[in-house]
Scaffold this active site. Structure first.
Site, PDB file in Angstrom:
ATOM      1  N   GLY A  46      22.477 -49.499  17.677  1.00 48.13           N
ATOM      2  CA  GLY A  46      20.778 -50.572  16.930  1.00 48.13           C
ATOM      3  C   GLY A  46      21.045 -52.278  16.441  1.00 48.13           C
ATOM      4  CD  GLN A  51      22.474 -56.277  13.102  1.00 42.31           C
ATOM      5  OE1 GLN A  51      21.527 -55.795  13.623  1.00 42.31           O
ATOM      6  NE2 GLN A  51      23.227 -56.215  12.434  1.00 42.31           N
ATOM      7  CB  CYS A  92      27.020 -52.670   9.926  1.00 40.22           C
ATOM      8  SG  CYS A  92      25.577 -53.900  10.121  1.00 40.22           S
ATOM      9  CG  LEU A  93      26.400 -53.922  16.397  1.00 40.03           C
ATOM     10  CD1 LEU A  93      25.691 -53.834  16.914  1.00 40.03           C
ATOM     11  CD2 LEU A  93      27.683 -52.817  16.324  1.00 40.03           C
ATOM     12  CG  HIS A 134      21.300 -50.006   9.430  1.00 41.96           C
ATOM     13  ND1 HIS A 134      22.968 -49.695   8.710  1.00 41.96           N
ATOM     14  CD2 HIS A 134      21.674 -51.093   9.535  1.00 41.96           C
ATOM     15  CE1 HIS A 134      23.727 -50.446   9.279  1.00 41.96           C
ATOM     16  NE2 HIS A 134      23.257 -51.393  10.051  1.00 41.96           N
ATOM     17  CD  GLU A 135      19.713 -52.122  13.121  1.00 39.53           C
ATOM     18  OE1 GLU A 135      19.569 -53.257  13.023  1.00 39.53           O
ATOM     19  OE2 GLU A 135      21.016 -51.628  13.231  1.00 39.53           O
ATOM     20  CG  HIS A 138      20.092 -56.106   9.759  1.00 40.52           C
ATOM     21  ND1 HIS A 138      20.780 -56.916   8.928  1.00 40.52           N
ATOM     22  CD2 HIS A 138      20.626 -54.831   9.787  1.00 40.52           C
ATOM     23  CE1 HIS A 138      22.015 -55.821   9.249  1.00 40.52           C
ATOM     24  NE2 HIS A 138      21.769 -54.975   9.995  1.00 40.52           N
TER      25      HIS A 138
END
Length: 170
Positions: A46, A51, A92-93, A134-135, A138
């Site tokens: 994702g 991000q 997480c990236l 989660h996204e 962000h």
């Protein structure tokens, strides 16, 4: 298509609240393509526009086993959350190498637009639910470490800042 640079915690730009997409057009579809390419290359499941320093409400994700089922959520909104909660290990990236348990509602209902600007609704549970929450966090300027204790947040921040400094010197 182009690979985008993923911001790393504690970069303050990760705290920016994304603005709604006014019109789904070729510009937005180009962002979606670049985000998808970036997510798959990372590799991740994702990615939120925040991000990659694009502060618009766009998410791409693919929770399929084969990583061949890209899903696009533009202007996603959670309409319902189940009372039942579950704990999942998240990564997480934007917080590379860090994984920890986060408790979230188990099932959610999300309304969004697809890459053609068409509205749709999805009822999500399991990994899809976790990934969407989660996204969307962000897009709202939150990072999953915000759910952890202050002590863990401090350790993670210290570790990542140290790694970033080492990478710059190398």
């Amino acid at each position: 298509m182009a690979l985008l640079t993923i911001l790393h915690y504690p970069d303050p730009r990760l705290r920016t609240v994304a603005k709604p997409v006014e019109r789904v057009d070729d510009r937005v579809r180009s962002i979606v393509r670049d985000m998808a390419e970036t997510m798959y290359a990372a590799p991740g499941i994702g990615l939120a526009a925040t991000q990659v320093n694009i502060h618009e409400r766009i998410i791409v994700l693919d929770v399929s086993e084969e990583h061949d089922h890209l899903r696009v959520f533009i202007n996603p909104q959670i309409r319902e959350r189940s009372a039942e909660r579950k704990v999942y290990e998240e990564g997480c990236l934007s917080v590379p190498g860090v994984y920890d348990e986060v408790e979230r509602p188990d099932r959610i209902t999300v309304e969004a637009l697809n890459e053609l600007g068409e509205p749709f609704t999805v009822v999500a549970d399991g990994l899809l639910s976790v990934c969407l929450q989660h996204e969307i966090d962000h897009l709202d300027g939150k990072v999953f470490v915000d759910y952890l204790s202050r002590l863990k947040q401090g350790r993670i921040q210290t570790k990542l800042v140290k790694e970033q400094r080492s990478a710059v010197r190398a």
